[in-house]
Each structure stands twice: as structure tokens, then as C-alpha cells.
Scaffold this active site. Structure first.
Site, PDB file in Angstrom:
ATOM      1  N   ASP A 101      61.111   0.341 -43.121  1.00 17.21           N
ATOM      2  CA  ASP A 101      60.669   1.070 -42.098  1.00 17.21           C
ATOM      3  C   ASP A 101      61.073   0.326 -40.695  1.00 17.21           C
ATOM      4  O   ASP A 101      61.095  -0.934 -40.503  1.00 17.21           O
ATOM      5  CB  ASP A 101      59.067   0.752 -42.291  1.00 17.21           C
ATOM      6  CG  ASP A 101      58.302   2.117 -41.645  1.00 17.21           C
ATOM      7  OD1 ASP A 101      57.187   2.554 -42.157  1.00 17.21           O
ATOM      8  OD2 ASP A 101      58.908   2.431 -40.551  1.00 17.21           O
ATOM      9  N   ASP A 202      60.003   4.761 -37.255  1.00 14.37           N
ATOM     10  CA  ASP A 202      58.796   4.983 -36.854  1.00 14.37           C
ATOM     11  C   ASP A 202      58.867   5.382 -35.462  1.00 14.37           C
ATOM     12  O   ASP A 202      59.510   5.274 -34.366  1.00 14.37           O
ATOM     13  CB  ASP A 202      57.971   3.697 -36.631  1.00 14.37           C
ATOM     14  CG  ASP A 202      56.604   3.510 -36.292  1.00 14.37           C
ATOM     15  OD1 ASP A 202      55.909   4.117 -37.338  1.00 14.37           O
ATOM     16  OD2 ASP A 202      56.226   3.081 -35.454  1.00 14.37           O
ATOM     17  N   GLU A 246      60.407   9.798 -37.628  1.00 21.23           N
ATOM     18  CA  GLU A 246      59.171  10.214 -37.558  1.00 21.23           C
ATOM     19  C   GLU A 246      59.093  10.892 -36.162  1.00 21.23           C
ATOM     20  O   GLU A 246      59.247  10.357 -35.294  1.00 21.23           O
ATOM     21  CB  GLU A 246      58.319   8.999 -37.884  1.00 21.23           C
ATOM     22  CG  GLU A 246      56.765   9.723 -37.812  1.00 21.23           C
ATOM     23  CD  GLU A 246      55.773   8.659 -37.401  1.00 21.23           C
ATOM     24  OE1 GLU A 246      56.140   7.820 -36.875  1.00 21.23           O
ATOM     25  OE2 GLU A 246      54.433   8.869 -37.902  1.00 21.23           O
ATOM     26  N   HIS A 320      50.839   6.985 -45.242  1.00 22.32           N
ATOM     27  CA  HIS A 320      49.881   6.093 -45.057  1.00 22.32           C
ATOM     28  C   HIS A 320      48.905   6.327 -43.643  1.00 22.32           C
ATOM     29  O   HIS A 320      48.049   5.636 -43.311  1.00 22.32           O
ATOM     30  CB  HIS A 320      50.425   4.639 -44.736  1.00 22.32           C
ATOM     31  CG  HIS A 320      51.481   4.613 -43.584  1.00 22.32           C
ATOM     32  ND1 HIS A 320      52.621   5.513 -43.361  1.00 22.32           N
ATOM     33  CD2 HIS A 320      51.306   4.077 -42.223  1.00 22.32           C
ATOM     34  CE1 HIS A 320      53.051   5.301 -42.139  1.00 22.32           C
ATOM     35  NE2 HIS A 320      52.482   4.492 -41.576  1.00 22.32           N
ATOM     36  N   ASP A 321      49.348   7.690 -43.009  1.00 25.86           N
ATOM     37  CA  ASP A 321      48.504   7.725 -41.810  1.00 25.86           C
ATOM     38  C   ASP A 321      47.879   9.082 -42.106  1.00 25.86           C
ATOM     39  O   ASP A 321      46.872   9.441 -41.205  1.00 25.86           O
ATOM     40  CB  ASP A 321      49.536   8.268 -40.578  1.00 25.86           C
ATOM     41  CG  ASP A 321      50.053   7.109 -40.121  1.00 25.86           C
ATOM     42  OD1 ASP A 321      51.356   7.391 -39.630  1.00 25.86           O
ATOM     43  OD2 ASP A 321      49.850   5.965 -40.360  1.00 25.86           O
TER      44      ASP A 321
HETATM   45  O1  TEU Z   1      52.559   6.638 -36.569  1.00 25.72           O
HETATM   46  C1  TEU Z   1      52.835   7.247 -35.470  1.00 25.72           C
HETATM   47  C2  TEU Z   1      51.535   8.107 -34.903  1.00 25.72           C
HETATM   48  O2  TEU Z   1      51.633   8.753 -33.895  1.00 25.72           O
HETATM   49  C3  TEU Z   1      50.403   8.007 -35.702  1.00 25.72           C
HETATM   50  O3  TEU Z   1      49.961   6.882 -35.491  1.00 25.72           O
HETATM   51  C4  TEU Z   1      49.603   8.970 -35.608  1.00 25.72           C
HETATM   52  O4  TEU Z   1      49.254   9.302 -34.150  1.00 25.72           O
HETATM   53  C5  TEU Z   1      48.020   8.858 -36.126  1.00 25.72           C
HETATM   54  O5  TEU Z   1      48.426   7.731 -37.413  1.00 25.72           O
HETATM   55  C6  TEU Z   1      47.455  10.085 -36.684  1.00 25.72           C
HETATM   56  O6  TEU Z   1      46.551   9.716 -37.386  1.00 25.72           O
HETATM   57  C7  TEU Z   1      53.629   5.539 -36.675  1.00 25.72           C
HETATM   58  C8  TEU Z   1      52.993   4.841 -37.989  1.00 25.72           C
HETATM   59  O7  TEU Z   1      53.272   5.923 -39.185  1.00 25.72           O
HETATM   60  C9  TEU Z   1      51.689   4.360 -37.879  1.00 25.72           C
HETATM   61  O8  TEU Z   1      51.296   3.815 -38.943  1.00 25.72           O
HETATM   62  C10 TEU Z   1      51.508   3.360 -36.620  1.00 25.72           C
HETATM   63  O9  TEU Z   1      50.097   2.960 -36.570  1.00 25.72           O
HETATM   64  C11 TEU Z   1      52.188   3.842 -35.277  1.00 25.72           C
HETATM   65  O10 TEU Z   1      53.644   4.806 -35.787  1.00 25.72           O
HETATM   66  C12 TEU Z   1      52.414   2.734 -34.602  1.00 25.72           C
HETATM   67  O11 TEU Z   1      53.713   2.176 -35.122  1.00 25.72           O
END
Ligand code: TEU
Ligand code: CA
Length: 544
Positions: A101, A202, A246, A320-321
Site C-alpha cells: 500500500d 492510496d 485509489e 477496509h473502508d
Molecule cells: O481512503 C481514502 C478515502 O477517501 C476514504 O478515507 C474515504 O473518504 C472514507 O474512508 C470513506 O468512508 C484512503 C484509505 O483507504 C483510508 O483507509 C485512509 O483513511 C485514507 O485514504 C487516508 O490515508
């Protein structure tokens, strides 16, 4: 489409591991690299050929590893660089590549660069980050953080603000600074030289930001930076690696800019158009509306057809989000297994590279909480405080968090029915879903009709049939809740039929029923006027 060149990642099936919650090996309640190594045989049995490993670098864990304080060292809780190198070797032995990542839109505020930068305006590292003077004694502009509130944090010592599109402890890097870009490229080559299989990038769409114009995603220099990155790191002849960006805001047109091979940028992107369909347009992820399957069909068909020849799709329901798909859009009560299998069949028969998120392959569900004290995720905690201040009730806020909070995906992997689901002999860092006694890997492996065996079969079908990888896509015109499509390749036709609902719906197709390839309940040997039961799904090869 004439297949010019097959890349390994076009036939791969990837599995995302959130290391904190996958497998603990030393009883401290936190997943770790040795724990992952101990589960590689399981992953090989599933049939996946790549692992997207969420960050394992040194981090204070304000955002669970997405706030990195040393890109070239391993987080103490996860183990050592020797463990990481052992994981690479052990995975390679099993034909599994490790995709790291890459989190370079921002660092942790505990990274050496930021510690230097905070020492003063004339420090060599100051413009590794984005600093602005106050405007009218207030924040420089109205840019907001994804984790609630303003994106500007005030630094008393210098009287300036610094930008953080995520938490205060995640200061944004200044990509306009060539020294920053070179530092990132050097770090990427450090990891590439260790033999990794590539990078998940990311929020890579944010690195072209122009803060003074309040531009964050898809900035004017974004593709210039990606081409420079491609040339300087992963695009070098000596590497055969994949990259997946992403990119929350991508449309098919934008996705082609990232993933058209002729452009020498990325292999593919994660776009989230389907994932936003149960959200009220123009509002936040927490403001929900019912999912319309008709809208989902349109979005998938668009991406299957518009990207197909000038780029490459990623296929996912979970990460994971995101909340767990069987709770979000399936039925995690009386039809949990059947709807989980239907969702898997629907997704894995599409064109593109599929991603399985840890626990999705056994039909793990969301884990509701009843008090904010049970929540770990900074995004949810900040939302709770923000909405409490705005007058929302605790019940309203917890309802939103239980539907869409990121902890839903982060509760420990459920391996068996022993204490803590076999995840740890210690106290788990986050609660285990109490349903682990019924929903776990051991129970799935023992049941030939389990969700796990559906995923295993789908992966096998992809490996054995070029049609799944290369075939054209054709959406069928059916009642709203029936999502049916064909895949066509070199004269072969597969028909994929799914009932994306709790009710029975009619389906009929003027074609000859041939070989059944996969089903989540026994399918009549006909395609004429068949009533599809709730969540029924099957794939049949049509006879001429
Ligand atoms: O996520 C990008 C992001 O925009 C997400 O955080 C989204 O806004 C939110 O999770 C929706 O629920 C990436 C990673 O996947 C996330 O885990 C990180 O928190 C974020 O970037 C910052 O690095
Ligand atoms: Ca551990």
C-alpha cells in the site's frame, strides 16, 4: 478485442489483508506479519494469486497505518523487516505476489520530514508540506478534512496553517516540490528491489492538488506526476509489477487516462461509482438512500463496456473502508450465505481483476456497536463528535456508523469457533463479531457448499476459462431486481443470472441451456419462464 499482451494481473485474483485484524501470532491481540505467513496455505487453497497488504510501515496508528512515520521500516506491532522479507519469500513459493500500500499523499506528523518542517519556515523540509498564512486571522480557505472539520491545522510556533485532507496527524505532502517526488520514488524503488508485486496507491488522485484554488482530486499535474513515477520506478524494464490507484472521483473517461497501457501510467484504478449508489447525491457517505438495482446494473454495464478496450477494471464490493457487502446490499439474516454467494457470482463473472477483502469469502457481516466507546476508527469518532455538536441524537449517529462505519470491515478475521475466533490468544485490539461461532473459516472449509467454496470455484473458473478474463460483456434486459448478463468469447457464451432481492422474480431467456458452471441452489434445466427465488444465482454455458 485482439489480445495484444497478457499481463499477469489481468488473470489474477487479489485478496486484501488488513494486517491489524488478520491473524495475531504473539498473543498481543494485534495481527502481524508472522500471522499472515501462518495463513498463506489457506490463501493458496482459496486460489488467490496476489495479496494487497494494507500498510505495515512504522506508524503511530492515528489512522491505523495510513499515517506513516517511516516508509522503509516495519511497524513494531506487525514485526520486523526480516518478517516482511520472509513473507515475500513464502508468498512467492505459493505463487502469490505481495502488493504494498503506497500512501504518499500525506505522511504522519511523526515522520522525520514533518518534525524537521515544523522547526521553522526556513527549514530545508518546510516545503515538503503545504503551509499557508492565516487569512483574516482564520483558516486560509474552506477546504475540509475527510475526517470532519477544516483541512487546516494551526501551528502556533510559526503562526501558519498546514494542510491535512485527512486527520491532523496526516499532513499533506507538497508534490509540487521535486525533492518530495524524488524521495517518494527512491522509497518505491527500495520496495520494488525487494521483489514486491506492485502498489495499491492510496488517494493517488489527490497528489495533483492546488490548495489555493481548492482543487483536490484530478489536479492539472496529476498525470504528469504519474508518468514521471512510472518512468522512474515501477515502469522500468526490470520490473513486471501492477499498480492500482485509489481514485474516488474517476469516471470511465478519467479511468482511461490512468489505465490505458499506451499512456504509461497505472495498470488499473479503484473507482467507487457503484459504491456511492446508496448515498444521497451531493451529501455525505452517512446520508443513505435505498440501493436501486437498476442503477447498479447501469453503472456496472457502463464500466464493463466503456473501459473494456482502453483500460482495465478492478472489481470489488469490499475493502477496509467499506461496510461488509452481505450486510450492506445482501441479506445478512435468513439469506446470508445465499446472498453472499450471489454477490460473489455476480462480481467474479465480470471482466476485470477481482479483489476479495478478508472475511468476504466466508460471508462475514457488519458488527453493530451500541456506544461510541466501542469504536476505533478516527473517521467515525470524529463524525460522532461533529454530529453530536450539530444536535443529532446518539441513536441517529450510531445508526449511521453501524451502517457505513469502517470498523465494520476491521473486526478480526473469524478463523474458528475457539476464543476470539482463533484470531488471538490475547485480548483483541477490536471486538470480534459475536457471530464467529457460526461464521468462521473452519466451518466454511468443512462445508462443500459454503461461501468459501463458491469463491474457490469462481477463482478456478477464471483460471480455466479465458472467456472470463477476455470475453465481451452484454447486459440483458430483465425486471429491475434481476441482474443478468452474458460473457462472449470466441463463439462461447456464458449466461450469468442473479436475483438481487429478497423476493421471487421471473426470468426468461430465449437460448439453449447447456452446462451449469456454478449455482447457489439447483437450477432448472431450462431458461424459459423460470421463477428466480430470492438471491438465486447461476452461470450456464449456452448451447448453440
Ligand atoms: O481512503 C481514502 C478515502 O477517501 C476514504 O478515507 C474515504 O473518504 C472514507 O474512508 C470513506 O468512508 C484512503 C484509505 O483507504 C483510508 O483507509 C485512509 O483513511 C485514507 O485514504 C487516508 O490515508
Ligand atoms: Ca501480534
Amino acid at each position: 478485442m485482439t489480445i495484444t499482451e497478457t499481463k499477469w494481473w489481468q488473470t489474477a485474483v487479489l485478496y486484501q489483508i488488513y494486517p491489524r485484524g488478520f491473524q495475531d501470532s504473539n498473543g498481543d491481540g494485534i495481527g502481524d506479519l508472522q500471522g499472515i505467513i501462518s495463513r498463506l496455505d489457506y490463501l493458496q487453497t482459496l486460489g488467490i494469486t496476489g495479496i494487497w497488504l494494507s500498510p505495515v510501515y512504522k506508524s503511530p496508528n492515528d489512522d491505523n497505518g495510513y499515517d506513516i512515520s517511516d516508509y522503509q521500516d516495519i511497524m513494531d506491532e506487525f514485526g520486523t523487516m526480516a518478517d516482511m522479507e520472509e513473507l515475500l519469500v513464502e508468498a512467492e513459493k505459493r505463487g502469490i505476489k505481495i502488493i504494498m500500500d503506497l500512501v504518499v499523499n500525506h505522511t504522519s506528523d511523526e515522520h522525520a520530514w514533518f518534525i524537521e518542517a515544523k522547526k521553522g519556515k526556513d527549514n530545508d523540509y518546510r516545503d515538503y508540506y503545504i503551509w499557508r498564512d492565516p487569512v483574516d486571522s482564520d483558516v486560509p480557505n474552506s477546504l475540509g478534512s475527510a475526517f470532519s472539520g477544516t483541512a487546516w491545522a494551526f501551528d502556533e510556533a510559526s503562526g501558519q496553517y498546514y494542510l491535512h485532507l485527512f486527520s491532523k496527524k496526516q499532513p499533506d505532502l507538497n508534490w509540487e516540490n521535486e525533492k518530495v517526488r524524488q524521495e517518494v520514488y527512491d522509497m518505491m524503488n527500495f520496495w520494488l528491489d525487494k521483489g514486491i508485486g506492485g502498489f495499491r496507491m492510496d488517494v493517488i488522485d489527490l497528489i495533483g492538488k492546488i490548495p489555493d484554488e481548492e482543487i483536490t482530486g484530478n489536479g492539472p499535474k496529476l498525470h504528469e506526476y504519474l508518468k514521471e513515477m512510472h518512468t522512474t520506478t515501477f515502469g522500468q524494464e526490470k520490473y513486471d509489477v501492477m499498480t492500482v490507484g485509489e481514485t474516488w472521483g474517476a469516471t470511465p473517461e478519467i479511468a482511461k487516462l490512468y489505465s490505458n497501457p499506451a499512456r504509461n501510467e497505472l495498470s488499473m484504478v479503484f473507482q467507487f461509482e457503484h459504491s456511492g449508489l446508496d448515498e444521497v447525491p451531493g451529501k455525505s457517505k452517512w446520508d443513505l438512500q435505498p440501493l436501486k438495482v437498476s442503477a447498479l446494473k447501469k453503472v456496472f454495464a457502463k464500466w464493463q463496456n466503456e473501459l473494456g478496450h482502453e483500460g482495465w477494471n478492478s472489481l470489488f464490493w469490499n475493502n477496509h473502508d467499506l461496510p461488509r457487502i452481505v450486510s450492506r446490499w445482501g441479506n445478512d439474516k435468513e439469506y446470508r450465505e445465499k446472498s453472499a454467494k450471489m454477490l460473489a457470482i455476480l462480481l467474479h463473472m465480470l471482466k476485470g481483476t477481482p479483489y476479495i477483502y478478508q472475511g468476504e469469502e466466508i460471508g462475514m457481516t457488519n458488527t453493530p456497536v451500541s456506544d461510541v466507546s466501542e469504536i476505533d476508527d478516527i473517521e467515525s469518532i470524529n463524525l460522532y463528535e461533529e454530529r453530536l455538536a450539530l444536535g443529532y441524537t446518539k441513536e441517529e449517529i450510531l445508526t449511521s456508523i453501524n451502517a457505513k462505519g469502517r470498523d465494520n470491515a476491521r473486526t478480526p478475521m473469524q478463523w474458528d469457533a475457539s476464543d476470539n475466533a482463533g484470531f488471538t490468544t490475547g485480548t483483541p485490539w477490536l471486538h470480534v463479531n459475536p457471530n464467529y461461532k457460526e461464521i468462521n473459516v473452519a466451518e466454511n472449509l468443512a462445508d462443500e457448499h459454503s461461501v468459501f467454496h463458491t469463491y474457490q470455484k469462481l477463482i478456478q473458473l477464471r483460471k480455466e476459462n479465458p472467456l472470463v478474463v477476455w470475453g465481451d460483456f452484454e447486459l440483458l434486459d430483465t425486471v429491475d431486481e434481476v441482474f443478468a448478463y452474458k460473457r462472449l468469447y470466441e463463439g462461447k457464451e456464458w449466461l450469468v443470472v442473479t436475483n438481487f432481492s429478497n423476493e421471487e422474480h421471473p426470468f426468461s431467456y430465449d437460448g439453449n441451456y447447456g452446462t451449469i458452471l456454478i449455482e447457489n441452489e439447483s437450477t432448472p434445466q431450462s431458461l424459459t419462464d423460470i421463477p428466480l427465488s430470492p438471491w438465486q444465482a447461476f452461470v450456464v454455458e449456452l448451447k448453440k
